[in-house]
Scaffold this active site. Structure first.
Site, PDB file in Angstrom:
ATOM      1  CG  HIS A 158      -0.282   0.684  -5.075  1.00  0.00           C
ATOM      2  ND1 HIS A 158      -0.829   1.406  -4.041  1.00  0.00           N
ATOM      3  CD2 HIS A 158       0.026  -0.533  -4.553  1.00  0.00           C
ATOM      4  CE1 HIS A 158      -0.866   0.665  -2.954  1.00  0.00           C
ATOM      5  NE2 HIS A 158      -0.349  -0.516  -3.227  1.00  0.00           N
ATOM      6  CG  HIS A 163       3.542  -1.008  -0.781  1.00  0.00           C
ATOM      7  ND1 HIS A 163       2.984  -1.163   0.472  1.00  0.00           N
ATOM      8  CD2 HIS A 163       2.540  -1.218  -1.676  1.00  0.00           C
ATOM      9  CE1 HIS A 163       1.704  -1.493   0.336  1.00  0.00           C
ATOM     10  NE2 HIS A 163       1.411  -1.522  -0.951  1.00  0.00           N
ATOM     11  CD  GLU A 204      -1.916  -1.605   0.639  1.00  0.00           C
ATOM     12  OE1 GLU A 204      -2.056  -0.516   0.057  1.00  0.00           O
ATOM     13  OE2 GLU A 204      -1.144  -2.495   0.225  1.00  0.00           O
ATOM     14  CB  SER A 224       0.078   5.030  -4.559  1.00  0.00           C
ATOM     15  OG  SER A 224      -0.908   4.136  -4.098  1.00  0.00           O
TER      16      SER A 224
HETATM   17 FE   LIG Z   1      -0.475  -1.983  -1.670  1.00  0.00          FE
END
Ligand SMILES: [Fe+2]
Length: 304
Positions: A158, A163, A204, A224
């Site tokens: 993730h 990110h 997010e 992700s």
């Molecule tokens: Fe995150």
């Protein structure tokens, strides 16, 4: 460190954790032991210190490769083009789990950001505030191999696939710094919770509506998550709305039922700067934003 095997909805501040307790990532004692061994090394870690090297097993590298292949293909056509361009230069090797320091060296050359070590949930002040200094809290453990395309908590996949792509792009990296600067100016749980919620529903879980209204994911959790990328267009897509973000309960695990849209990354930046550039302890009151619907506050929610 949070022991996820004992986490209950009450511990999570009243937010819904769904059936995550049944996930093999929580229920397999060997997996939990390995996960906690890696996570425990974050104990006492200070922001900016190098992350320790992890000797990943061949099974962990295999999980990475499997998710890498599936995610890469799924992102094509579902992720906003600006981030697909960022992906081309982001530190995402195909052959195995990268070390934090390798990811950080690449990100630093691109945008000045580095990963700093987390072992699980990080308090809002630390998690959000570190972004002002160019540090993003990231974990090192890998999701359970039996269910590689879904994880109920953030893992290294993730953090790198979500990110890591954002932080390879100067435009998005600036938005993280903007969040960080706002968090650095406040201390109350209420103000930090408000920033955390807007961060959650944008960086997010945000969605861009491209020309002709075609939804494209830009949020790191969507980027992700193979499962969410495949179905996010069927979520309840609503225009960016601070009032709803301030009030709405959110899912710590499981798919988000409501996602908020912007017209473009530039539109997102305009909205975030307008909200965050003069953010202070009085912002909720000044903007007449409601209190959260759920009881209590959550630290920075886990990410997927
Ligand atoms: Fe995150």
């Amino acid at each position: 460190m949070i022991d996820w095997t004992r986490l209950t909805p009450l511990d999570a501040g009243g937010v819904t954790v769904g059936r995550a307790e049944a996930h093999p990532g929580f229920a397999d004692p060997d997996y939990v032991r390995r996960r906690n061994l890696i996570a425990d090394r974050a104990r006492g870690h200070r922001v900016g210190e190098p992350s320790p090297r992890v000797r990943y097993t061949e099974a962990e590298h295999a999980t990475w490769r499997r998710v890498h292949g599936a995610l890469w293909r799924t992102q094509d056509g579902r992720v906003c083009p600006e981030l697909l361009r960022a992906r081309a230069v982001a530190p995402i090797p195909a052959d195995g789990v990268p070390q934090h320091e390798e990811v950080s060296d690449r990100l630093q050359a691109l945008t000045g950001f580095r990963f700093t070590l987390a072992g699980g949930i990080v308090p809002n002040k630390r998690f959000l505030g570190a972004m002002a200094e160019g540090y993003f809290h990231a974990v090192q453990y890998v999701r359970h191999p039996a269910m590689p395309l879904y994880t109920p908590e953030p893992d290294v996949l993730h953090d790198v696939f979500g990110h890591g792509i954002h932080l390879a792009d100067p435009f998005f990296a600036d938005l993280y710094r903007t969040v960080g600067r706002a968090a650095s100016r406040v201390d109350s749980a209420d103000a930090l919770d408000l920033i955390s919620r807007v961060y959650w529903f944008t960086l997010e879980y945000g969605v861009v509506l491209e020309h002709r209204g075609q939804p494209r994911a830009y949020g790191a959790a969507l980027l992700s998550s193979y499962g969410e990328l495949a179905r996010f267009t069927r979520a309840d897509l609503r225009p960016f709305d601070l009032t709803e973000m301030a009030r709405m309960p959110y899912q710590v695990a499981g798919y988000q039922p409501v996602l908020f849209t912007v017209e473009s990354p530039t539109h997102l930046a305009d909205l975030l700067h307008a909200f965050l550039d003069d953010f202070d302890e009085s912002t909720r009151h000044r903007l007449r934003l409601p209190a959260p619907a759920e009881r209590g506050f959550v630290s920075h929610p886990p990410q997927r």
